[in-house]
Enzyme design. Structure first.
Site, PDB file in Angstrom:
ATOM      1  CG  ASP A  84      -2.042   0.892   1.241  1.00  0.00           C
ATOM      2  OD1 ASP A  84      -2.462   1.289   0.150  1.00  0.00           O
ATOM      3  OD2 ASP A  84      -2.559   1.200   2.341  1.00  0.00           O
ATOM      4  CG  HIS A 180      -4.984   7.976   4.325  1.00  0.00           C
ATOM      5  ND1 HIS A 180      -4.396   8.747   3.365  1.00  0.00           N
ATOM      6  CD2 HIS A 180      -5.318   6.813   3.727  1.00  0.00           C
ATOM      7  CE1 HIS A 180      -4.343   8.071   2.223  1.00  0.00           C
ATOM      8  NE2 HIS A 180      -4.897   6.895   2.414  1.00  0.00           N
ATOM      9  CG  HIS A 208      -6.807   4.957  -0.583  1.00  0.00           C
ATOM     10  ND1 HIS A 208      -5.556   4.577  -0.162  1.00  0.00           N
ATOM     11  CD2 HIS A 208      -6.980   4.392  -1.803  1.00  0.00           C
ATOM     12  CE1 HIS A 208      -4.987   3.830  -1.092  1.00  0.00           C
ATOM     13  NE2 HIS A 208      -5.823   3.700  -2.105  1.00  0.00           N
ATOM     14  N   GLY A 209      -9.196   5.591   2.947  1.00  0.00           N
ATOM     15  CA  GLY A 209      -9.693   6.312   4.138  1.00  0.00           C
ATOM     16  C   GLY A 209     -11.075   5.863   4.562  1.00  0.00           C
ATOM     17  CB  SER A 211     -11.133   4.248   9.562  1.00  0.00           C
ATOM     18  OG  SER A 211     -10.393   3.089   9.315  1.00  0.00           O
ATOM     19  CB  VAL A 231     -10.872  -0.451   6.486  1.00  0.00           C
ATOM     20  CG1 VAL A 231     -11.023  -0.252   7.987  1.00  0.00           C
ATOM     21  CG2 VAL A 231     -12.156  -0.026   5.778  1.00  0.00           C
ATOM     22  CB  THR A 233      -7.540   4.360  11.110  1.00  0.00           C
ATOM     23  OG1 THR A 233      -6.670   4.996  10.176  1.00  0.00           O
ATOM     24  CG2 THR A 233      -7.448   5.058  12.442  1.00  0.00           C
TER      25      THR A 233
HETATM   26 ZN    ZN Z   1      -4.603   5.021   1.552  1.00  0.00          ZN
END
Ligand code: ZN
Length: 290
Positions: A84, A180, A208-209, A211, A231, A233
């Site tokens: 990633d 993020h 992305h991001g 959470s 996911v 965090t």
């Molecule tokens: Zn990311």
């Protein structure tokens, strides 16, 4: 199950037909790696198990791919191992050589021309080796994360088209308002922009991001064309909170196997709920039926 670029493309084709997203979960060690694989098998879902470059550096690319190839081979659902947010072309190449199934080359902070050139270099290396490549357009903010990115800016349709056409990349992370880490306020995803990108872009789109994005918004994004939801965090937070509670309760004399057992149950519950939100439960074994 053998995983390579062809089988990953097939998994995305199935997600397009079934209108669901393949869950992407970041792991930080060998315990949470195993939780993700177990959750995927129990929920009968395809999953992408991802690590950041510094996790890969800490454990060693070869050790990680040895474990992941064991899991992929012995799972009845697709278990795809992915690097990633790698900013370094050479590190992507090393991960490809070590046996990663998929890599993300993140050159989104560069100019569009430089982004295309960088992505293309990784694509040219990955393609003959049967490895899948993800890229990013726009910029997705990270607070306190690796490769700290202080600001977000959204993707544009023209830039997304140009990047995909000229680099021939396999999938595209689009910046449409997510960030993020945990959010201070619920994010406002730009579904109109997503729809316009989806109309023009033939490759799978990635959010992305994940959470902290409300489940209903994730589902709307999937309806409008998102095919992978990242996911990290929330998984890490659940895992650490559980460990912390167990240590407080039992003291430092506890056996780690008992400590991690509670974390396993707590983390798998969160993983399972994300697999359900993504609509991926029950899709794993079917992926390669046809
Ligand atoms: Zn990311």
């Amino acid at each position: 199950m053998i995983i390579n670029r062809d089988t990953i493309i097939k998994a995305y084709e199935e997600s397009e037909i079934g209108e669901y997203a393949i869950p992407h979960f970041n792991h930080s060690d060998f315990w949470d790696m195993s939780f993700i694989v177990e959750a995927a098998n129990e929920k009968d879902a395809p999953v992408i198990v991802a690590c950041l470059p510094r996790v890969a550096e800490r454990y060693g690319l070869d050790k990680l791919t040895l474990m992941m190839n064991f899991y992929s081979k012995h799972s009845e659902v697709p278990i795809i191992y992915h690097l990633d947010h790698c900013h370094d072309v050479d590190f992507c190449k090393r991960a490809i050589d070590a046996g990663f199934h998929s890599v993300m080359i993140d050159a989104a902070s560069l100019s569009l021309e430089e982004n295309i050139k960088t992505v293309k270099e990784v694509v040219d290396y990955a393609r003959p080796r049967g490895v899948f490549v993800e890229s990013e357009i726009g910029q997705i903010k990270s607070a306190g994360e690796e490769g700290y990115t202080p600001v977000s800016f959204k993707a544009t349709v023209d830039e997304a088209m140009k990047l995909v056409e000229e680099s021939d990349v396999d999938s595209l992370a689009v910046s449409i308002g997510s960030e993020h880490g945990f959010y201070a306020h619920a994010p406002e995803l730009d579904f109109e922009l997503l729809k316009r990108i989806k109309e023009k872009i033939p490759v799978p789109l990635v959010l992305h991001g994940g959470s902290g994005i409300p489940a209903k918004d994730v589902k709307t994004a999937i309806k409008h064309g998102i095919r992978k939801v990242n996911v990290g965090t929330e998984i890490r937070h659940t895992y650490i909170t559980s460990l912390n509670a167990s240590i407080s309760e039992n003291g430092a004399g506890v056996h780690t196997i008992d400590l991690f057992e509670e974390a396993r149950i707590a983390t798998k519950a969160v993983l399972g709920s994300w697999i359900e939100i993504d609509g991926a439960a029950g899709k794993g074994r079917k992926t390669y039926e046809k």
